[in-house]
Design a protein around this motif. Structure first.
Motif, PDB file in Angstrom:
ATOM      1  N   MET A   1     -11.642  17.986 -31.783  1.00 39.16           N
ATOM      2  CA  MET A   1     -11.688  17.535 -30.388  1.00 39.16           C
ATOM      3  C   MET A   1     -11.376  18.711 -29.453  1.00 39.16           C
ATOM      4  O   MET A   1     -10.458  19.478 -29.740  1.00 39.16           O
ATOM      5  N   GLU A   2     -12.188  18.843 -28.405  1.00 40.80           N
ATOM      6  CA  GLU A   2     -11.946  19.939 -27.447  1.00 40.80           C
ATOM      7  C   GLU A   2     -11.159  19.366 -26.255  1.00 40.80           C
ATOM      8  O   GLU A   2     -11.585  18.373 -25.665  1.00 40.80           O
ATOM      9  N   ILE A   3     -10.021  19.998 -25.953  1.00 42.22           N
ATOM     10  CA  ILE A   3      -9.163  19.442 -24.890  1.00 42.22           C
ATOM     11  C   ILE A   3      -8.857  20.491 -23.828  1.00 42.22           C
ATOM     12  O   ILE A   3      -8.473  21.616 -24.160  1.00 42.22           O
ATOM     13  N   GLU A   4      -9.031  20.099 -22.573  1.00 45.87           N
ATOM     14  CA  GLU A   4      -8.609  20.937 -21.451  1.00 45.87           C
ATOM     15  C   GLU A   4      -7.754  20.066 -20.529  1.00 45.87           C
ATOM     16  O   GLU A   4      -7.772  18.838 -20.630  1.00 45.87           O
ATOM     17  N   VAL A   5      -6.993  20.752 -19.658  1.00 43.71           N
ATOM     18  CA  VAL A   5      -6.039  20.025 -18.807  1.00 43.71           C
ATOM     19  C   VAL A   5      -6.211  20.503 -17.371  1.00 43.71           C
ATOM     20  O   VAL A   5      -6.508  21.679 -17.140  1.00 43.71           O
ATOM     21  N   VAL A   6      -6.036  19.615 -16.411  1.00 44.74           N
ATOM     22  CA  VAL A   6      -5.990  20.056 -15.020  1.00 44.74           C
ATOM     23  C   VAL A   6      -4.746  19.470 -14.364  1.00 44.74           C
ATOM     24  O   VAL A   6      -4.432  18.300 -14.534  1.00 44.74           O
ATOM     25  N   ARG A   7      -4.020  20.351 -13.678  1.00 44.46           N
ATOM     26  CA  ARG A   7      -2.838  19.873 -12.938  1.00 44.46           C
ATOM     27  C   ARG A   7      -3.166  19.908 -11.462  1.00 44.46           C
ATOM     28  O   ARG A   7      -3.588  20.941 -10.941  1.00 44.46           O
ATOM     29  N   ILE A   8      -2.957  18.787 -10.797  1.00 49.60           N
ATOM     30  CA  ILE A   8      -3.328  18.740  -9.381  1.00 49.60           C
ATOM     31  C   ILE A   8      -2.097  18.529  -8.518  1.00 49.60           C
ATOM     32  O   ILE A   8      -1.124  17.901  -8.931  1.00 49.60           O
ATOM     33  N   GLY A   9      -2.144  19.107  -7.322  1.00 50.83           N
ATOM     34  CA  GLY A   9      -1.172  18.797  -6.284  1.00 50.83           C
ATOM     35  C   GLY A   9       0.226  19.308  -6.508  1.00 50.83           C
ATOM     36  O   GLY A   9       1.188  18.601  -6.235  1.00 50.83           O
ATOM     37  N   GLN A  10       0.331  20.538  -6.994  1.00 53.63           N
ATOM     38  CA  GLN A  10       1.691  21.098  -7.141  1.00 53.63           C
ATOM     39  C   GLN A  10       2.377  21.248  -5.791  1.00 53.63           C
ATOM     40  O   GLN A  10       1.766  21.656  -4.810  1.00 53.63           O
ATOM     41  N   ARG A  11       3.689  20.922  -5.747  1.00 53.39           N
ATOM     42  CA  ARG A  11       4.468  21.183  -4.534  1.00 53.39           C
ATOM     43  C   ARG A  11       4.949  22.614  -4.631  1.00 53.39           C
ATOM     44  O   ARG A  11       5.576  23.000  -5.627  1.00 53.39           O
ATOM     45  N   LEU A  12       4.614  23.410  -3.633  1.00 57.51           N
ATOM     46  CA  LEU A  12       4.860  24.857  -3.698  1.00 57.51           C
ATOM     47  C   LEU A  12       6.303  25.184  -4.074  1.00 57.51           C
ATOM     48  O   LEU A  12       7.234  24.555  -3.590  1.00 57.51           O
ATOM     49  N   VAL A  13       6.482  26.199  -4.885  1.00 56.59           N
ATOM     50  CA  VAL A  13       7.765  26.719  -5.376  1.00 56.59           C
ATOM     51  C   VAL A  13       8.544  25.701  -6.210  1.00 56.59           C
ATOM     52  O   VAL A  13       8.825  25.928  -7.375  1.00 56.59           O
ATOM     53  N   ARG A  14       8.839  24.554  -5.571  1.00 58.76           N
ATOM     54  CA  ARG A  14       9.643  23.542  -6.236  1.00 58.76           C
ATOM     55  C   ARG A  14       9.119  23.197  -7.640  1.00 58.76           C
ATOM     56  O   ARG A  14       9.885  22.893  -8.542  1.00 58.76           O
ATOM     57  N   ASP A  15       7.786  23.207  -7.811  1.00 51.89           N
ATOM     58  CA  ASP A  15       7.207  22.759  -9.074  1.00 51.89           C
ATOM     59  C   ASP A  15       6.830  23.888 -10.023  1.00 51.89           C
ATOM     60  O   ASP A  15       6.248  23.637 -11.073  1.00 51.89           O
ATOM     61  N   ASP A  16       7.177  25.136  -9.690  1.00 52.14           N
ATOM     62  CA  ASP A  16       6.754  26.268 -10.524  1.00 52.14           C
ATOM     63  C   ASP A  16       7.114  26.104 -11.992  1.00 52.14           C
ATOM     64  O   ASP A  16       6.304  26.329 -12.876  1.00 52.14           O
ATOM     65  N   ARG A  17       8.358  25.725 -12.238  1.00 49.10           N
ATOM     66  CA  ARG A  17       8.832  25.657 -13.606  1.00 49.10           C
ATOM     67  C   ARG A  17       8.149  24.496 -14.351  1.00 49.10           C
ATOM     68  O   ARG A  17       7.761  24.634 -15.510  1.00 49.10           O
ATOM     69  N   VAL A  18       7.996  23.387 -13.654  1.00 48.71           N
ATOM     70  CA  VAL A  18       7.333  22.243 -14.284  1.00 48.71           C
ATOM     71  C   VAL A  18       5.887  22.614 -14.627  1.00 48.71           C
ATOM     72  O   VAL A  18       5.395  22.315 -15.714  1.00 48.71           O
ATOM     73  N   THR A  19       5.221  23.290 -13.696  1.00 49.93           N
ATOM     74  CA  THR A  19       3.827  23.660 -13.946  1.00 49.93           C
ATOM     75  C   THR A  19       3.731  24.610 -15.140  1.00 49.93           C
ATOM     76  O   THR A  19       2.837  24.470 -15.978  1.00 49.93           O
ATOM     77  N   THR A  20       4.668  25.558 -15.231  1.00 49.63           N
ATOM     78  CA  THR A  20       4.673  26.456 -16.394  1.00 49.63           C
ATOM     79  C   THR A  20       4.842  25.634 -17.671  1.00 49.63           C
ATOM     80  O   THR A  20       4.152  25.864 -18.666  1.00 49.63           O
TER      81      THR A  20
END
Ligand SMILES: C[S@@+](CC[C@H](N)C(=O)[O-])C[C@H]1O[C@@H](n2cnc3c(N)ncnc32)[C@H](O)[C@@H]1O
Length: 177
Positions: free
Chosen positions: A1-20
């Motif tokens: 299975m081929e899987i890709e991910v998209v993260r939308i709507g990050q809250r600037l700075v505050r979400d950096d660690r979560v996005t990583t």
């Protein structure tokens, strides 16, 4: 299975660690790529270093807008799975999802635009309580791959962990440069 991910709507700075962490989970749980908007450019470097040390060629692509990538992936026959606590139960949907060949998993940060619910082929709840995009993504990827993601090799790793009951055992590949 081929899987890709998209993260939308990050809250600037505050979400950096979560996005990583969303990117790290995507990589470690077998996705090939993550798309993300409005993000700290350092994340590309972090993931490049992880690939160099631990192998594989997981990639990060920055996008301006989420909608064109979803449209493009639909044209490429990806099924769109939007993770939302309002969605269908993972327990009910997992068998059907396992039969899909290509998946684009959409995770949000803050409130997601209503349109995503209509564009998605599946809106999936990992339980119906609010928690986190990191945990929702990890559980989805584990349920649909049934643990097989942990049997895959990450090619060209400089370091490889040999799992042990006690202590740490790491194979280090010699490089000549
Ligand atoms: C902090 S939550 C935002 C929740 C927000 N109240 C909303 O309505 O979209 C961030 C993301 O985590 C994921 N998430 C959180 N809880 C979830 C759950 N129970 N099932 C599936 N995904 C979940 C969703 O992708 C969501 O967009």
């Amino acid at each position: 299975m081929e899987i890709e991910v998209v993260r939308i709507g990050q809250r600037l700075v505050r979400d950096d660690r979560v996005t990583t962490h969303v990117a790290l989970v995507s990589r470690a749980f077998g996705a090939k790529k993550i798309f993300m908007t409005e993000i700290n450019p350092e994340i590309k470097d972090t993931l490049r270093k992880i690939n160099e040390t631990w192998g594989g060629n997981f990639s990060v692509e920055f996008i301006e807008k989420w909608k064109p990538i979803i449209k493009k992936k639909k044209e490429e026959n990806f099924k769109i799975i939007h993770l939302s606590m309002y969605g269908e139960k993972i327990n009910d949907a997992q068998e059907k999802i396992r039969k899909e060949k290509k998946l684009l998993v959409v995770v949000g940060a803050e409130k997601v635009p209503r349109e995503i619910y209509e564009m998605a082929d599946y809106n999936i709840g990992i339980g119906s309580q609010p928690h986190s995009e990191i945990s929702a993504l990890a559980i989805l990827l584990d349920r649909i791959q049934e643990g097989q993601q942990f049997e895959k090799e990450f090619p060209d790793a400089k370091r490889k962990i040999i799992p042990t009951k006690v202590g740490k055992n790491v194979q280090v590949k010699e490089t000549r440069d």
